[in-house]
Structures are given as C-alpha cells and as structure tokens.
Design an enzyme around this catalytic site. Structure first.
Site, mmCIF file in Angstrom:
data_model
loop_
_atom_site.group_PDB
_atom_site.id
_atom_site.type_symbol
_atom_site.label_atom_id
_atom_site.label_comp_id
_atom_site.label_asym_id
_atom_site.label_seq_id
_atom_site.Cartn_x
_atom_site.Cartn_y
_atom_site.Cartn_z
ATOM 1 N N VAL A 111 24.583 29.655 55.186
ATOM 2 C CA VAL A 111 24.681 27.992 55.123
ATOM 3 C C VAL A 111 25.858 27.792 55.941
ATOM 4 C CG1 VAL A 111 24.557 26.079 53.859
ATOM 5 C CG2 VAL A 111 23.298 28.661 53.334
ATOM 6 N N THR B 98 20.399 28.579 57.890
ATOM 7 C CA THR B 98 20.067 27.336 58.630
ATOM 8 C C THR B 98 21.231 27.280 58.992
ATOM 9 O OG1 THR B 98 21.407 26.682 56.239
ATOM 10 C CG2 THR B 98 19.083 27.233 56.034
ATOM 11 N N VAL C 79 28.743 31.945 54.587
ATOM 12 C CA VAL C 79 29.063 31.219 54.906
ATOM 13 C C VAL C 79 29.499 31.088 56.387
ATOM 14 C CG1 VAL C 79 30.848 29.442 54.920
ATOM 15 C CG2 VAL C 79 30.246 30.743 53.082
ATOM 16 N N LYS C 80 28.144 29.861 57.345
ATOM 17 C CA LYS C 80 28.276 29.781 58.775
ATOM 18 C C LYS C 80 29.850 29.052 59.121
ATOM 19 C CE LYS C 80 24.696 30.041 61.099
ATOM 20 N NZ LYS C 80 23.241 28.839 61.691
ATOM 21 N N VAL C 81 30.761 29.161 59.230
ATOM 22 C CA VAL C 81 31.451 28.425 60.013
ATOM 23 C C VAL C 81 32.301 28.147 62.276
ATOM 24 C CG1 VAL C 81 34.111 28.426 60.281
ATOM 25 C CG2 VAL C 81 32.640 29.237 58.021
#
Ligand code: G3P
Length: 225
Positions: free
Chosen positions: A58, A27, A85-87
């Site tokens: 996310v 997402t 965790v998307k950074v």
C-alpha cells in the site's frame, strides 16, 4: 519469482486467487481510485481475501518524509504485519525509507525508472524495489533490461532488496524476468489471464474431450465411463 496481483478489484482478486498461484496484492493511489470505495474499506476486504500472511503493498501519498513516515505507520496499524509500505523513490522518499527501515517497517520502493534509483532505495533499506517495466519501454528504453540490471546490482552489492517488477503489458515481459530469477512481479489481472491464454492449448484439450466422448459417450470421463 512471486506473482502478485496489481489491482484493487475485490472480485477480480477473489477469482485470480482461486485459479492462479498468486501470493499477494499491490495497490497504488490510482488503483485505489478505480475501486471507487474508501481506501481502507477496499484494503480491508483485500486483506480478508488474501489472509493475514500474504503480502499487501500500500502506497503513501504524502510528499514530505516525516509525513510519509506517519502515514506508513497508520497503514501498517490498519492492515497488519505483512503489509509493505510503498514509498516513491524521490529524495524525500529515500529519507522516509531510512527512517522506516530503522523501525522495522517493510518497504517497497516504487516509481522506479532508473537502476540508480533502485540502488539508492536498496541502500536506504527497501525490501523491494519496483521498476516500471512497460512505462520504461514507453520512454524508449528497455524495461526488462532495466529490471535485470537492478537485480544484478542488488546481488553484486550484497543488498537484501529484491526486485518487484511492475507495469507489465504482456506475457513476454513477465517470462523474460521469470527466466532471470527476479524476486517478484506484480501484474494486472488482464495480463495474468493472458499468461495462460493459448488457442492451441484450448483446441488440444477440446480434441481430447471429443475423442473420449466418441469412445464412451457424451459427458463421460474417467470417473464415470
Ligand atoms: O504500481 C505501479 C504499477 O501499477 C504501474 O503499472 O500499468 O500503471 O504502468 P501501470
């Protein structure tokens, strides 16, 4: 190559999980906005559907590294172990990736438009790097070639980071990356459906049915003929 669903529509995810060999969901804040529910409500529902072992990606929304790190920890607490965790791969994002990787948090470096961004993300400890294939094409460059180059850069430098190619608009872009052995691709539901849509296949299967029914009668199959 892992196929991942790039969407937060719970019904679409359930449906794709039933039919396609998919292995997770990604997402981003824009995708969550389209779901029009509280982010953790919809992400909780997605986690239920895909199960605790599947990858769920996310994205953090904060701009400063320290805030990204705190946000990342809340995301992981709420959504479980197999959450990436998307950074965004900005200057602050790289600082956050260095800190998060030291703490063993799984990272997907996102918003990648150039191979150098991906290389830096890999060195900062990202598990995945997500080049935006179609958006790169739209800038007049070649998104598929960029994703391949990033894959080669990781392999040639002994980095464990895998490419998670994103932003696809057609089957051909996906196929070219399958052929190259890219680690993963995250694909929107309509493009996933398009991977198997083929009028020639439909008409071949219809002809088999009609020939068999001509032999044995309407509705008959090898089970009940
Ligand atoms: O997460 C990035 C990806 O979802 C971008 O896709 O279709 O908005 O270019 P798109």
């Amino acid at each position: 190559m892992k196929f991942i669903i790039d969407d937060a529509n719970v019904e679409a995810i359930k449906n794709l999980y039933e039919f396609f060999p998919v292995e997770g969901v990604t997402t981003n804040p824009s995708i969550l906005a389209k779901a029009k529910k509280h982010p953790y409500e919809v992400l909780g529902e997605i986690r239920e559907i895909i199960g605790a072992d599947a990858d769920l990606h996310v994205q953090v929304v904060s701009k400063k590294a320290e805030d990204m790190v705190r946000e990342a920890k809340v995301i992981c607490e709420k959504l479980g172990q197999n959450t990436y965790v998307k950074v965004p791969t900005t200057r602050e994002g790289l600082k956050a990736m260095k800190a998060l990787s030291k703490e063993g948090i799984k990272i997907t470096a996102t918003a990648i438009y150039t191979p150098m961004q991906a290389y830096l993300a890999g060195k900062a400890g990202a598990d995945y790097a997500a080049p935006y294939v179609n958006r790169i094409d739209n800038l007049g460059a070649n998104g598929v070639e960029a994703a391949k180059k990033i894959h080669d850069i990781f392999k040639n430098n002994g980095l464990k980071t895998e490419v998670l190619a994103a932003s696809f608009k057609n089957s051909q872009q996906v196929l070219e990356l399958c052929e190259y052995g890219i680690g993963a691709a995250t694909i929107a539901p309509d493009v996933i459906e398009g991977l198997i849509k083929n009028a020639s296949v439909t008409s071949a299967v219809e002809a088999f049915t009609s020939d068999f029914e001509g032999l044995c009668g309407k509705g008959k199959t090898m089970e009940n003929c």
